[in-house]
Design an enzyme around this catalytic site. Structure first.
Site, PDB file in Angstrom:
ATOM      1  N   GLU A  45      -6.376   6.766  -1.204  1.00 41.38           N
ATOM      2  CA  GLU A  45      -6.312   5.567  -0.364  1.00 41.38           C
ATOM      3  C   GLU A  45      -6.928   4.372  -1.092  1.00 41.38           C
ATOM      4  O   GLU A  45      -6.367   3.285  -1.098  1.00 41.38           O
ATOM      5  CB  GLU A  45      -7.045   5.781   0.960  1.00 41.38           C
ATOM      6  CG  GLU A  45      -6.375   6.732   1.930  1.00 41.38           C
ATOM      7  CD  GLU A  45      -4.985   6.291   2.358  1.00 41.38           C
ATOM      8  OE1 GLU A  45      -4.771   5.092   2.557  1.00 41.38           O
ATOM      9  OE2 GLU A  45      -4.117   7.167   2.470  1.00 41.38           O
ATOM     10  N   HIS A  93       0.848  -1.204   0.000  1.00 43.51           N
ATOM     11  CA  HIS A  93       0.000   0.000   0.000  1.00 43.51           C
ATOM     12  C   HIS A  93       0.884   1.254   0.000  1.00 43.51           C
ATOM     13  O   HIS A  93       0.636   2.190  -0.764  1.00 43.51           O
ATOM     14  CB  HIS A  93      -0.915  -0.040   1.238  1.00 43.51           C
ATOM     15  CG  HIS A  93      -1.735   1.183   1.440  1.00 43.51           C
ATOM     16  ND1 HIS A  93      -3.053   1.265   1.059  1.00 43.51           N
ATOM     17  CD2 HIS A  93      -1.438   2.372   1.994  1.00 43.51           C
ATOM     18  CE1 HIS A  93      -3.516   2.462   1.366  1.00 43.51           C
ATOM     19  NE2 HIS A  93      -2.552   3.158   1.938  1.00 43.51           N
ATOM     20  N   GLU A  94       1.918   1.253   0.821  1.00 40.79           N
ATOM     21  CA  GLU A  94       2.795   2.426   0.898  1.00 40.79           C
ATOM     22  C   GLU A  94       3.610   2.580  -0.391  1.00 40.79           C
ATOM     23  O   GLU A  94       3.815   3.693  -0.871  1.00 40.79           O
ATOM     24  CB  GLU A  94       3.735   2.328   2.100  1.00 40.79           C
ATOM     25  CG  GLU A  94       3.035   2.251   3.456  1.00 40.79           C
ATOM     26  CD  GLU A  94       2.056   3.388   3.681  1.00 40.79           C
ATOM     27  OE1 GLU A  94       2.234   4.469   3.084  1.00 40.79           O
ATOM     28  OE2 GLU A  94       1.094   3.198   4.436  1.00 40.79           O
ATOM     29  N   HIS A 152       1.556   4.331  -2.898  1.00 42.92           N
ATOM     30  CA  HIS A 152       1.550   5.789  -2.743  1.00 42.92           C
ATOM     31  C   HIS A 152       2.773   6.390  -3.422  1.00 42.92           C
ATOM     32  O   HIS A 152       2.697   7.452  -4.029  1.00 42.92           O
ATOM     33  CB  HIS A 152       1.556   6.165  -1.261  1.00 42.92           C
ATOM     34  CG  HIS A 152       0.191   6.151  -0.638  1.00 42.92           C
ATOM     35  ND1 HIS A 152      -0.901   6.704  -1.248  1.00 42.92           N
ATOM     36  CD2 HIS A 152      -0.252   5.661   0.540  1.00 42.92           C
ATOM     37  CE1 HIS A 152      -1.962   6.550  -0.470  1.00 42.92           C
ATOM     38  NE2 HIS A 152      -1.592   5.907   0.618  1.00 42.92           N
TER      39      HIS A 152
END
Lengths: 313, 185
Positions: free
Chosen positions: A213, A136-137, A140
């Protein structure tokens, strides 16, 4: 960015005009506050760009990895795996020694990106779940969210500071004789600007953050080919959530889950949609399970809870 | 009229340059991704003798299985080309998976810090290999697609771009039972 500097210009000019009587023969020959505000805006922007990531990491008490600790070594391995899966260079990794499970990514581009996780996250999650969070990071970083989010973080701090300053000046001089000479109509826009600017800036940060997100969750599933890992990680983070003392209003939108643990994030609805920094966690989990092929009715808490039982067995 | 002609030539020229450069950039990225896979393979070859050396003392009755791992490793090391490498790697992955499954039967093995460290190293190498392969295959898909769809296929054939080979997983590996190498916490 331009808006940010323009905004400071407006505030500076207004302060000059109202408090210092600039642009009139009696006032100072030089619009002091305008120049000051502009200088402040420029320096904040530059600082945000070049030092923003380090400032954020320092404010969270982030430390470098200690490879003697097995969990840290595992974290480094997991990050290496995700860097390979996303085809980007290896980010810097930091750990913040705090029991609240959370994680964030910051930096200006993928070459100087940094990922920071809390010690609480490392103890709470197993390898598969950590992998989901790191994916997930990494998303980003790959989706170019980190630059905007980092800048917003630092600039938001600046705006809040300036509006506090303006507000204090305004109330402080309420009784002063200067006020009498100018039309009250002139104060209204300034007042509105000062009162609403932190809110507007925050709304902006939140709207950006919430859409991203969802995207980062989806991209993470693409990298790991395992949406269930991230879904279970989110469940565990939700169940084990506690306020992260070092996070602030300015950095909240950077995290994988709202570190301030505001009620809004657990509700859904128009108001929550407008004000929360993160999308409703149940919805994120349900969407991930749907990707994994385990269909879950969205917005139904009882069934999502039911999957916890499955996980434990 | 002349002006329109020049405009068309200009636009087509721009298109040719950008498409050609896009294809070349993709080809380089595919090659780079392949090198990433090779790095992981090399690391795996280096780790396997360590693993065998460490567990040999404990697993007296599994010498056959360990020997199979060593054989698979030496066969993989001599393999050439993408297809052959992929096949040899599959055999190696299978034999390694068997060793990991057998290790579950030896509690004293799981208590050793050395073994735990080694297991984490191998787990991450296996994962990195899988993710590097996934990224490589994604890129190959992009590259091959660009060579086959109209209109970029015309350029690809004029400049003789060749489709890249997938680092594919044969049926056998997908049928294997899943072995979870991570330690439960």
């Amino acid at each position: 960015m331009g808006c940010f500097i323009l905004f400071f210009f407006a505030i500076g000019t207004a302060v000059d005009y109202l408090y210092l009587d600039a642009f009139t023969p009696a006032g100072p020959a030089f619009p002091v506050a305008t120049v000051l505000a502009l200088g402040f805006a420029a320096s904040t922007t530059l600082t945000a760009y070049y030092r923003g990531a380090d400032m954020i990491l320092a404010s969270l008490g982030a430390e470098k990895l200690n490879l003697q600790i097995p969990e840290h070594r595992e974290l480094q391995n997991v990050v290496t795996e995700m860097a390979l899966a996303s085809g980007s260079p290896m980010p810097r990794i930091f750990v913040s020694f705090d029991p609240a499970p959370n994680a964030l990514a910051t930096g200006t581009n993928e070459k100087n990106a940094a990922i920071c996780v809390t010690a609480g996250l490392l103890t709470l999650l197993n390898r598969e779940e950590t992998q989901g969070v790191i994916a997930h990071e990494m998303s980003h970083i790959r989706n170019d969210d980190i630059l905007l989010m980092t800048l917003v973080s630092v600039l938001l701090g600046g705006i809040v500071l300036l509006s506090d300053w303006g507000r204090r000046g305004f109330y402080g001089s309420q009784s002063g004789r200067r006020m009498g000479r100018k039309s009250p109509l002139l104060f209204l826009p300034l007042l509105l600007l000062i009162a609403l600017s932190p809110l507007i800036a925050q709304l902006l940060a939140m709207a950006v953050s919430r859409q991203r997100e969802y995207l980062a969750d989806a991209t993470a599933a693409q990298y790991t080919r395992n949406p269930g890992g991230l879904a279970r990680a989110l469940e565990r983070i939700r169940d084990g959530a506690m306020p992260f003392s070092k996070a602030s209003r300015g950095t909240a939108h950077l995290f994988i889950m709202d570190p301030l643990r505001r009620r809004l994030d657990e509700r859904s609805g128009a108001l929550a949609d407008l004000l929360a920094t993160h999308p409703p966690i149940e919805r994120r989990i349900a969407l991930l399970y749907r990707m994994a092929g385990i269909a879950q009715p969205i917005e139904d808490r009882s069934t999502v809870q039911g999957s916890n039982v499955q996980r434990v067995q | 009229m002349i002006f329109v002609l020049w405009a068309i030539i200009f636009v087509v020229g721009i298109w040719i340059i950008s498409t050609y450069n896009g294809l070349v950039a993709l080809r380089l990225r595919v090659q780079n991704a392949w090198r990433q896979i090779e790095v992981q393979l090399k690391r795996r070859y280096d780790l396997i003798p360590n693993l065998v050396e460490t567990v040999k003392g404990y697993m007296q009755y599994e010498q056959d299985t360990l020997q199979k791992v060593i054989d698979a490793r030496s066969q993989a090391m001599t393999s050439k080309g993408i297809k052959e490498t992929a096949e040899a790697q599959t055999a190696l992955t299978q034999s390694l998976g068997k060793v990991f499954a057998l290790m579950e039967n030896y509690p004293e093995l799981k208590a050793s810090k050395n073994v735990l460290d080694l297991q984490e190293e191998l787990t991450t190498t296996e994962n990195q290999l899988a993710f590097a392969r996934q990224y490589y295959n994604d890129l190959v898909t992009q590259y091959n697609t660009k060579q086959q769809v109209f209109p970029s296929n015309t350029l690809a054939s004029v400049f003789k771009f060749q489709p890249s080979e997938f680092f594919s997983v044969p049926e056998a590996e997908t049928a294997l039972p899943k072995v979870n190498l991570s330690l439960t916490r």
